[in-house]
Design a protein around this motif. Structure first.
Motif, PDB file in Angstrom:
ATOM      1  N   PRO A  30      25.651  31.220  34.726  1.00  0.00           N
ATOM      2  CA  PRO A  30      25.457  30.711  35.839  1.00  0.00           C
ATOM      3  C   PRO A  30      26.043  29.370  36.040  1.00  0.00           C
ATOM      4  N   LEU A  31      26.897  29.381  37.313  1.00  0.00           N
ATOM      5  CA  LEU A  31      27.528  27.441  36.898  1.00  0.00           C
ATOM      6  C   LEU A  31      26.218  26.199  37.413  1.00  0.00           C
ATOM      7  N   PRO A  32      26.724  25.230  37.201  1.00  0.00           N
ATOM      8  CA  PRO A  32      24.925  24.347  37.032  1.00  0.00           C
ATOM      9  C   PRO A  32      25.420  23.776  38.556  1.00  0.00           C
ATOM     10  N   ALA A  33      23.647  23.806  39.053  1.00  0.00           N
ATOM     11  CA  ALA A  33      23.384  22.814  40.298  1.00  0.00           C
ATOM     12  C   ALA A  33      24.444  21.841  40.587  1.00  0.00           C
ATOM     13  N   VAL A  34      25.471  21.864  41.516  1.00  0.00           N
ATOM     14  CA  VAL A  34      26.137  20.764  41.754  1.00  0.00           C
ATOM     15  C   VAL A  34      25.386  20.152  42.841  1.00  0.00           C
ATOM     16  N   ALA A  35      25.215  20.630  43.632  1.00  0.00           N
ATOM     17  CA  ALA A  35      24.166  20.012  44.939  1.00  0.00           C
ATOM     18  C   ALA A  35      23.024  18.800  44.269  1.00  0.00           C
ATOM     19  N   THR A  36      22.395  18.891  43.163  1.00  0.00           N
ATOM     20  CA  THR A  36      21.488  18.003  42.337  1.00  0.00           C
ATOM     21  C   THR A  36      21.852  17.159  41.804  1.00  0.00           C
ATOM     22  N   GLN A  37      23.523  17.578  41.546  1.00  0.00           N
ATOM     23  CA  GLN A  37      24.137  15.956  41.294  1.00  0.00           C
ATOM     24  C   GLN A  37      24.558  15.570  42.207  1.00  0.00           C
ATOM     25  N   GLU A  38      23.764  13.724  41.664  1.00  0.00           N
ATOM     26  CA  GLU A  38      24.367  12.594  43.054  1.00  0.00           C
ATOM     27  C   GLU A  38      25.495  12.158  42.692  1.00  0.00           C
ATOM     28  N   ALA A  39      26.230  11.613  42.747  1.00  0.00           N
ATOM     29  CA  ALA A  39      27.465  10.940  43.210  1.00  0.00           C
ATOM     30  C   ALA A  39      27.605   9.715  42.823  1.00  0.00           C
ATOM     31  N   THR A  40      28.104   9.190  41.166  1.00  0.00           N
ATOM     32  CA  THR A  40      28.105   7.619  41.359  1.00  0.00           C
ATOM     33  C   THR A  40      28.486   6.797  42.480  1.00  0.00           C
ATOM     34  N   LEU A  41      27.461   5.863  42.784  1.00  0.00           N
ATOM     35  CA  LEU A  41      28.033   4.830  43.788  1.00  0.00           C
ATOM     36  C   LEU A  41      28.754   3.451  42.978  1.00  0.00           C
ATOM     37  N   SER A  42      29.946   3.128  44.205  1.00  0.00           N
ATOM     38  CA  SER A  42      31.036   2.113  43.866  1.00  0.00           C
ATOM     39  C   SER A  42      30.293   0.532  44.523  1.00  0.00           C
ATOM     40  N   THR A  43      30.241  -0.157  43.979  1.00  0.00           N
ATOM     41  CA  THR A  43      30.006  -1.475  43.960  1.00  0.00           C
ATOM     42  C   THR A  43      30.835  -2.414  44.886  1.00  0.00           C
ATOM     43  N   THR A  44      32.107  -1.918  44.545  1.00  0.00           N
ATOM     44  CA  THR A  44      33.141  -2.801  44.670  1.00  0.00           C
ATOM     45  C   THR A  44      33.750  -3.128  45.661  1.00  0.00           C
ATOM     46  N   VAL A  45      34.015  -3.736  46.263  1.00  0.00           N
ATOM     47  CA  VAL A  45      34.724  -4.145  48.000  1.00  0.00           C
ATOM     48  C   VAL A  45      35.938  -3.832  47.896  1.00  0.00           C
ATOM     49  N   VAL A  46      36.333  -2.696  49.167  1.00  0.00           N
ATOM     50  CA  VAL A  46      38.009  -3.268  48.921  1.00  0.00           C
ATOM     51  C   VAL A  46      38.316  -3.018  50.657  1.00  0.00           C
ATOM     52  N   SER A  47      39.447  -4.175  50.604  1.00  0.00           N
ATOM     53  CA  SER A  47      39.838  -4.595  52.139  1.00  0.00           C
ATOM     54  C   SER A  47      40.488  -3.200  52.353  1.00  0.00           C
ATOM     55  N   PRO A  48      40.721  -3.190  53.751  1.00  0.00           N
ATOM     56  CA  PRO A  48      41.036  -2.131  53.399  1.00  0.00           C
ATOM     57  C   PRO A  48      43.573  -3.070  54.371  1.00  0.00           C
ATOM     58  N   ILE A  49      43.674  -2.195  54.227  1.00  0.00           N
ATOM     59  CA  ILE A  49      45.127  -2.627  53.877  1.00  0.00           C
ATOM     60  C   ILE A  49      45.823  -2.201  55.308  1.00  0.00           C
ATOM     61  N   SER A  50      46.548  -3.463  55.442  1.00  0.00           N
ATOM     62  CA  SER A  50      47.772  -3.252  56.256  1.00  0.00           C
ATOM     63  C   SER A  50      48.781  -3.048  56.658  1.00  0.00           C
ATOM     64  N   HIS A  51      49.436  -1.816  57.669  1.00  0.00           N
ATOM     65  CA  HIS A  51      50.769  -1.507  57.400  1.00  0.00           C
ATOM     66  C   HIS A  51      51.541  -2.264  58.015  1.00  0.00           C
ATOM     67  N   PRO A  52      52.808  -2.292  57.718  1.00  0.00           N
ATOM     68  CA  PRO A  52      53.759  -2.729  58.633  1.00  0.00           C
ATOM     69  C   PRO A  52      54.294  -2.351  59.917  1.00  0.00           C
ATOM     70  N   ASN A  53      53.985  -2.005  60.908  1.00  0.00           N
ATOM     71  CA  ASN A  53      54.746  -1.239  61.275  1.00  0.00           C
ATOM     72  C   ASN A  53      56.481  -0.993  61.923  1.00  0.00           C
TER      73      ASN A  53
END
Length: 80
Positions: A30-53
């Protein structure tokens, strides 16, 4: 080309001749219960990338009509 055909035929023949080594009343693992696994939350702040037109600074250069090719060549020559 013949060697590719021979190798392909040998591969298919050997694959068909292999025996299944699992016992007959096979129950898949049987496959592992993936729904019960929680994703690790990243605390890093990512600034939005602004692309030139990509169209910034574009100017429309439409056709101005047919002109004499000698005149156009003289205008575009390095001497002018």
């Amino acid at each position: 080309m013949k060697i590719h055909f021979v190798l392909g035929a040998c591969t298919l023949t050997l694959g068909a001749c292999t025996q299944d080594v699992r016992p007959l009343p096979y129950t898949p693992t049987p496959l592992p219960a993936v729904a019960t696994q929680e994703a690790t939350l990243s605390t890093t702040v990512v600034s939005p990338i602004s692309h030139p037109n990509p169209l910034a600074g574009y100017t429309y250069r439409g056709p101005t009509g047919p002109r004499d090719w000698r005149t156009v060549n003289q205008e575009q020559s390095e001497g002018n």
